[in-house]
Design a protein around this motif. Structure first.
Motif, PDB file in Angstrom:
ATOM      1  N   MET A   1       0.838  -1.196   0.000  1.00  0.00           N
ATOM      2  CA  MET A   1       0.000   0.000   0.000  1.00  0.00           C
ATOM      3  C   MET A   1       0.871   1.243   0.000  1.00  0.00           C
ATOM      4  SD  MET A   1      -2.939  -0.925   2.821  1.00  0.00           S
ATOM      5  CE  MET A   1      -3.761   0.639   2.527  1.00  0.00           C
ATOM      6  N   THR A   2       0.437   2.275  -0.709  1.00  0.00           N
ATOM      7  CA  THR A   2       1.142   3.550  -0.690  1.00  0.00           C
ATOM      8  C   THR A   2       0.517   4.511   0.307  1.00  0.00           C
ATOM      9  OG1 THR A   2      -0.245   4.326  -2.519  1.00  0.00           O
ATOM     10  CG2 THR A   2       1.880   3.330  -3.073  1.00  0.00           C
ATOM     11  N   ASP A   3      -0.713   4.198   0.764  1.00  0.00           N
ATOM     12  CA  ASP A   3      -1.330   5.005   1.799  1.00  0.00           C
ATOM     13  C   ASP A   3      -1.669   4.076   2.959  1.00  0.00           C
ATOM     14  OD1 ASP A   3      -3.291   3.536   0.623  1.00  0.00           O
ATOM     15  OD2 ASP A   3      -4.560   5.226   0.063  1.00  0.00           O
ATOM     16  N   GLY A   4      -2.594   4.458   3.806  1.00  0.00           N
ATOM     17  CA  GLY A   4      -2.903   3.644   4.977  1.00  0.00           C
ATOM     18  C   GLY A   4      -2.039   4.020   6.155  1.00  0.00           C
ATOM     19  N   GLU A   5      -2.245   3.338   7.257  1.00  0.00           N
ATOM     20  CA  GLU A   5      -1.520   3.644   8.483  1.00  0.00           C
ATOM     21  C   GLU A   5      -0.171   2.918   8.507  1.00  0.00           C
ATOM     22  OE1 GLU A   5      -3.646   3.203  12.106  1.00  0.00           O
ATOM     23  OE2 GLU A   5      -5.444   4.215  11.369  1.00  0.00           O
ATOM     24  N   LEU A   6       0.806   3.586   9.090  1.00  0.00           N
ATOM     25  CA  LEU A   6       2.136   3.011   9.216  1.00  0.00           C
ATOM     26  C   LEU A   6       2.120   1.947  10.307  1.00  0.00           C
ATOM     27  CD1 LEU A   6       5.061   3.286   8.162  1.00  0.00           C
ATOM     28  CD2 LEU A   6       5.464   4.871  10.058  1.00  0.00           C
ATOM     29  N   PHE A   7       2.703   0.788  10.008  1.00  0.00           N
ATOM     30  CA  PHE A   7       2.796  -0.282  10.993  1.00  0.00           C
ATOM     31  C   PHE A   7       3.958   0.027  11.924  1.00  0.00           C
ATOM     32  CE2 PHE A   7       4.567  -4.572  12.102  1.00  0.00           C
ATOM     33  CZ  PHE A   7       3.555  -4.932  12.979  1.00  0.00           C
ATOM     34  N   GLU A   8       3.624   0.448  13.150  1.00  0.00           N
ATOM     35  CA  GLU A   8       4.614   0.775  14.160  1.00  0.00           C
ATOM     36  C   GLU A   8       4.242   0.079  15.464  1.00  0.00           C
ATOM     37  OE1 GLU A   8       6.363   5.126  13.404  1.00  0.00           O
ATOM     38  OE2 GLU A   8       4.226   5.164  13.864  1.00  0.00           O
ATOM     39  N   LEU A   9       5.254  -0.186  16.284  1.00  0.00           N
ATOM     40  CA  LEU A   9       5.056  -0.879  17.550  1.00  0.00           C
ATOM     41  C   LEU A   9       5.657  -0.069  18.684  1.00  0.00           C
ATOM     42  CD1 LEU A   9       6.224  -4.387  16.282  1.00  0.00           C
ATOM     43  CD2 LEU A   9       3.847  -3.665  16.606  1.00  0.00           C
ATOM     44  N   GLU A  10       5.104  -0.231  19.873  1.00  0.00           N
ATOM     45  CA  GLU A  10       5.655   0.443  21.045  1.00  0.00           C
ATOM     46  C   GLU A  10       5.401  -0.392  22.288  1.00  0.00           C
ATOM     47  OE1 GLU A  10       3.611   3.960  22.529  1.00  0.00           O
ATOM     48  OE2 GLU A  10       1.967   3.557  21.143  1.00  0.00           O
ATOM     49  N   MET A  11       6.170  -0.106  23.338  1.00  0.00           N
ATOM     50  CA  MET A  11       5.967  -0.708  24.647  1.00  0.00           C
ATOM     51  C   MET A  11       5.575   0.398  25.620  1.00  0.00           C
ATOM     52  SD  MET A  11       6.686  -3.994  24.317  1.00  0.00           S
ATOM     53  CE  MET A  11       7.222  -4.695  25.867  1.00  0.00           C
ATOM     54  N   LEU A  12       4.650   0.096  26.513  1.00  0.00           N
ATOM     55  CA  LEU A  12       4.246   1.087  27.517  1.00  0.00           C
ATOM     56  C   LEU A  12       5.323   1.259  28.563  1.00  0.00           C
ATOM     57  CD1 LEU A  12       1.920   2.932  28.400  1.00  0.00           C
ATOM     58  CD2 LEU A  12       1.015   1.014  29.741  1.00  0.00           C
ATOM     59  N   GLY A  13       6.013   0.171  28.906  1.00  0.00           N
ATOM     60  CA  GLY A  13       7.110   0.236  29.856  1.00  0.00           C
ATOM     61  C   GLY A  13       6.638   0.159  31.304  1.00  0.00           C
ATOM     62  N   GLY A  14       7.565   0.343  32.216  1.00  0.00           N
ATOM     63  CA  GLY A  14       7.245   0.365  33.629  1.00  0.00           C
ATOM     64  C   GLY A  14       6.722  -0.965  34.146  1.00  0.00           C
ATOM     65  N   THR A  15       5.755  -0.886  35.055  1.00  0.00           N
ATOM     66  CA  THR A  15       5.201  -2.076  35.692  1.00  0.00           C
ATOM     67  C   THR A  15       4.559  -3.021  34.691  1.00  0.00           C
ATOM     68  OG1 THR A  15       4.785  -0.806  37.716  1.00  0.00           O
ATOM     69  CG2 THR A  15       3.600  -2.887  37.464  1.00  0.00           C
ATOM     70  N   ILE A  16       3.886  -2.441  33.695  1.00  0.00           N
ATOM     71  CA  ILE A  16       3.204  -3.276  32.699  1.00  0.00           C
ATOM     72  C   ILE A  16       4.214  -4.114  31.928  1.00  0.00           C
ATOM     73  CG2 ILE A  16       1.719  -3.270  30.671  1.00  0.00           C
ATOM     74  CD1 ILE A  16       0.339  -2.427  33.282  1.00  0.00           C
ATOM     75  N   GLU A  17       5.307  -3.499  31.492  1.00  0.00           N
ATOM     76  CA  GLU A  17       6.309  -4.262  30.757  1.00  0.00           C
ATOM     77  C   GLU A  17       6.962  -5.307  31.652  1.00  0.00           C
ATOM     78  OE1 GLU A  17      10.431  -3.857  28.150  1.00  0.00           O
ATOM     79  OE2 GLU A  17       9.454  -2.040  28.907  1.00  0.00           O
ATOM     80  N   ARG A  18       7.215  -4.975  32.922  1.00  0.00           N
ATOM     81  CA  ARG A  18       7.837  -5.947  33.828  1.00  0.00           C
ATOM     82  C   ARG A  18       6.951  -7.175  33.998  1.00  0.00           C
ATOM     83  NH1 ARG A  18       9.497  -1.164  36.448  1.00  0.00           N
ATOM     84  NH2 ARG A  18       7.793  -1.270  37.970  1.00  0.00           N
ATOM     85  N   ARG A  19       5.638  -6.960  34.088  1.00  0.00           N
ATOM     86  CA  ARG A  19       4.723  -8.101  34.203  1.00  0.00           C
ATOM     87  C   ARG A  19       4.753  -8.953  32.928  1.00  0.00           C
ATOM     88  NH1 ARG A  19      -0.480  -4.937  36.860  1.00  0.00           N
ATOM     89  NH2 ARG A  19       0.329  -4.817  39.009  1.00  0.00           N
ATOM     90  N   TYR A  20       4.816  -8.279  31.800  1.00  0.00           N
ATOM     91  CA  TYR A  20       4.900  -8.989  30.520  1.00  0.00           C
ATOM     92  C   TYR A  20       6.187  -9.791  30.446  1.00  0.00           C
ATOM     93  CZ  TYR A  20       5.896  -9.357  25.456  1.00  0.00           C
ATOM     94  OH  TYR A  20       6.245  -9.790  24.207  1.00  0.00           O
TER      95      TYR A  20
END
Length: 269
Positions: A1-20
């Protein structure tokens, strides 16, 4: 696709990431930082980055498919232990997304993918009865997609020369083993409840999905290049080689078509 949303990833971090991390410690256990990209030619490196970014996106899509199927299992009141088996699949796919994305980062960074978030997976017909609606999704995503992926991932893992991609693929293979048998376990439970028209519907669904996969293989066959087989062996193994396509065809017959036919699903593709 030339348009549409960019596929990007992120982590919230902190306690949530530690549990993960505590729940899924295998991600941090990988031998990150051990891949020497200076030995990989530029064009091969770009090919590897594209491939691993694409793999992360496909795992993301599979997570959507698993979640949609999980909802349908609840709606059709599938056995509690069977639903419980499926509850881990979305988390498995999230782990696979991160593993593939981090492989792309190890190689220099992800490449651009644009997509329509409203069109990540094929939806089933809401007018279908709950059991057939669940079976529709199970056949698409598990009896074809996940069942087929296991031998292909295992073959790619065995061909990987470097410990990092080999470890990443081994982790994914271990998770996918349960995904691959789930679909046929569901059909073994649900099968006696299907009528002839239900089975014909599931046969059409399987045919559509198989033909879609075969079209992808044909595009792969036309686009294959020696760069995948020679220069980038350590980072990419042989994800677009003739050997991969030959294994794919054999696996489609033994892991998808025959088990569906054995359960009375009239596959013609």
């Amino acid at each position: 696709m030339t348009d549409g949303e960019l596929f990007e990833l992120e982590m919230l971090g902190g306690t949530i990431e530690r549990r993960y991390r505590k729940a899924r410690p295998e991600v941090e256990a990988m031998p990150w930082g051990t891949l020497d990209v200076s030995r990989i030619p530029g064009d091969a490196l770009i090919a590897a980055r594209k491939a691993w970014t694409g793999a992360a996106f496909q795992e993301h899509r599979t997570g959507v498919a698993c979640t949609a199927t999980l909802r349908a299992l609840f709606e059709c009141r599938a056995p509690l232990d069977l639903i419980a088996m499926a509850t881990r699949f979305p988390t498995d796919e999230l782990v696979h997304v991160e593993l593939c994305a981090r492989m792309a980062m190890e190689l220099g960074g992800g490449t651009e993918i644009r997509h329509d978030p409203d069109d990540l997976v094929a939806d089933t017909n809401d007018a279908l009865p709950p059991l057939l609606r669940a079976a529709d999704l199970v056949v698409r995503f598990f009896c074809v997609g996940e069942a087929l992926s296991i031998p292909l991932l295992r073959g790619t893992q065995r061909a990987a020369r470097h410990p990092l991609p080999r470890a990443v693929l081994a982790r994914i293979v271990r998770d996918e083993a349960a995904h691959g048998v789930f679909g046929f376990t569901f059909l073994d439970w649900a099968g006696p409840r299907f009528g002839d028209e239900d089975r014909r519907h599931l046969g059409r669904v399987a045919d559509q999905t198989i033909r879609s996969v075969q079209r992808q293989w044909e595009r792969m066959r036309k686009a294959r290049s020696g760069v995948y087989d020679e220069s980038v062996g350590e980072a990419l193994a042989w994800m677009q080689s003739d050997a991969y396509l030959a294994l794919a065809a054999r696996s489609m017959e033994s892991r998808v078509r025959r088990p569906l036919l054995a359960r009375g699903i009239p596959v013609t593709a």
